[in-house]
Scaffold this active site. Structure first.
Site, PDB file in Angstrom:
ATOM      1  N   ASN A 108      -2.059   1.962  20.030  1.00 47.01           N
ATOM      2  CA  ASN A 108      -2.575   1.790  18.671  1.00 47.01           C
ATOM      3  C   ASN A 108      -4.022   1.568  19.094  1.00 47.01           C
ATOM      4  O   ASN A 108      -4.515   0.194  19.602  1.00 47.01           O
ATOM      5  CB  ASN A 108      -2.066   0.501  18.079  1.00 47.01           C
ATOM      6  N   ARG A 130      -0.707   5.591  16.786  1.00 47.25           N
ATOM      7  CA  ARG A 130      -1.108   5.283  15.705  1.00 47.25           C
ATOM      8  C   ARG A 130      -2.146   5.777  14.769  1.00 47.25           C
ATOM      9  O   ARG A 130      -3.391   5.660  15.649  1.00 47.25           O
ATOM     10  CB  ARG A 130      -0.911   3.739  15.319  1.00 47.25           C
ATOM     11  N   ARG A 180     -11.501  -8.567   2.460  1.00 47.03           N
ATOM     12  CA  ARG A 180     -11.659  -7.325   1.685  1.00 47.03           C
ATOM     13  C   ARG A 180     -11.516  -7.849   0.103  1.00 47.03           C
ATOM     14  O   ARG A 180     -10.715  -8.472  -0.026  1.00 47.03           O
ATOM     15  CB  ARG A 180     -10.768  -6.189   1.931  1.00 47.03           C
ATOM     16  N   GLU A 212       5.912  -2.386  13.250  1.00 52.20           N
ATOM     17  CA  GLU A 212       5.171  -1.016  13.159  1.00 52.20           C
ATOM     18  C   GLU A 212       5.467  -0.162  14.666  1.00 52.20           C
ATOM     19  O   GLU A 212       5.618   1.210  14.320  1.00 52.20           O
ATOM     20  CB  GLU A 212       3.875  -0.925  12.932  1.00 52.20           C
TER      21      GLU A 212
END
Ligand code: AMP
Length: 396
Positions: free
Chosen positions: A7, A90, A240, A384
């Site tokens: 990743n 990923r 965000r 994940e």
């Protein structure tokens, strides 16, 4: 079979080596400060942590260091690179170019370059990671595993924005979603835990972490998700904004003298619960501040839970009913007050929390709904990397 999961970020790179027969993590770790002074590799294996402080000017240097550590006499777990059967990378965004996990080839990497602008903060880093691995492990089979693939099953009326359809066709501007590997993993785990087949279930998966997204999963397939063209949309996040009227951005840009790029940077890095609270993007800090009487920390937490609740309500309608709600990721797995507030007042819809179970700490899958709740509420640790390894192994 052993799969190395990579990743790659712009200045970091995380890895796990997984033995697929047992799905056991043999070693894992990460490189920090790639390309900037102060490079550091942290490697975990044999129940120990090994730290190497070394400059890593490029991602290729970082991968070389990781591989050296994997075969090291003391810290290593394999005798040679040949023991790694394949590498799974990923990738955040696939656009419409890739609908599923794809083998790394020269042609695939040309397409990767073409879609890099869809996730400018993430995809270029993944390309660096793939290229570094190809340089250090020539000929090794590698897979691109996309965060967006699980959302490829959304119907057109769910993924389209109501813009000029020709612009959608020309520029592929639409909802793609994110965190797909996590949503896929926890939806599958929920079905397994309940002893049902995914086809029978209507599930809302809440991946609540520093970035958060909520998905509606029907019969094992994603039918809607809260993130959009980029991971900026949906519920408010650490920094965000989540959903916002775009006209408000234009207005803010004028008022604050920001260009559109600066406005987007502002929405990505200075907003969310951090912007509202003025305290932190970290929910542990927010809860501590709220308990100390900070009303803006209280407001940020209330806004977050309210937004989650609205998505749960909307997705219940989209699914035409609901069997399971899953909470996962840093906040979803560890913050009982957020789970409680996100489902509070939904008893009329058959969603009822068991307060004591919700507060209890634990590892693994936990059921936190009341015995008489029609909808099961589960906490499921996400994984994940395991999904990336499984997808890579399946492709081989
Ligand atoms: P993630 O992006 O999934 O790593 O989630 C990060 C968020 O989870 C932060 O806002 C943390 O405050 C929150 N969190 C709360 N409790 C924990 C915990 N015990 N471990 C990790 N993250 C936590």
């Amino acid at each position: 079979m052993k799969i190395l999961v990579i990743n790659a970020g712009s200045s970091s790179l995380k890895y796990q080596l997984i033995r697929m027969e047992t799905e056991e993590v043999i070693a894992k770790g990460g490189c920090e400060r790639i390309g900037i002074p102060g490079g550091k590799l942290t490697h975990k294996a044999h129940g120990k942590t090994y730290v190497i402080e070394r400059e890593m000017p490029t991602h290729t240097d970082a991968i070389s260091l990781v591989l050296a550590e994997l075969v090291d006499k003391e810290a290593g777990v394999i005798s040679s690179m040949d023991e790694i059967d394949a590498v799974g990378h990923r990738v955040v965004a696939s656009g419409e170019a890739f609908k599923k996990t794809t083998l790394v080839t020269d042609e695939a990497m040309v397409l990767m370059d073409e879609i890099a602008e869809l996730a400018p903060l993430h995809n270029p880093a993944a390309i660096l990671g793939v290229n570094a691995c190809r340089a250090v492990m020539p000929g090794k089979k590698m897979a691109l595993v996309f965060d967006t693939s699980f959302h490829a099953t959304m119907p057109d009326y769910a993924y389209l924005y109501a813009i000029d359809y020709e612009d959608y066709r020309a520029y592929k501007v639409r909802r793609y979603g994110a965190h797909g590997t996590s949503h896929k993993f926890v939806a599958g785990e929920a079905a397994r835990y309940l002893g049902k087949s995914p086809e029978e279930l209507k599930i809302i998966t809440c991946h609540l972490g520093n970035g958060s997204s909520i998905s509606a999963v029907k019969g094992g397939k994603c039918i809607d998700t809260s993130m959009g063209f980029t991971p900026l949309a949906g519920v408010p996040m650490g920094t965000r904004s989540g959903d916002i009227d775009v006209a408000a951005i234009d207005f803010l840009c004028h008022k604050k003298g920001m260009t559109m790029d600066e406005g987007l940077n502002y929405l990505n890095k200075q907003c969310g619960v951090y912007g509202i609270s003025g305290v932190s993007s970290d929910f542990r800090d927010l809860i501590a501040a709220k308990e100390a009487g900070n009303d803006r920390a209280r407001l940020a937490l209330d806004m977050f839970a309210y937004s989650c609740k609205k998505y749960i309500g909307a997705y219940m309608a989209a699914l035409g009913g609901l069997d399971v709600i899953v909470f996962t990721a840093g906040i979803g797995e560890n913050t009982p007050s957020v789970r409680r507030d996100a489902v509070a007042g939904l008893e009329a819809f058959g969603i009822k929390l068991d307060e004591a179970k919700n507060e209890a700490k634990g590892d693994g899958i936990r059921e936190i709904s009341a015995a008489d709740s029609k909808v099961k509420i589960l906490v499921i640790p996400t994984n994940e990397e395991l999904v990336i390894a499984r997808e890579t192994a399946a492709l081989l």
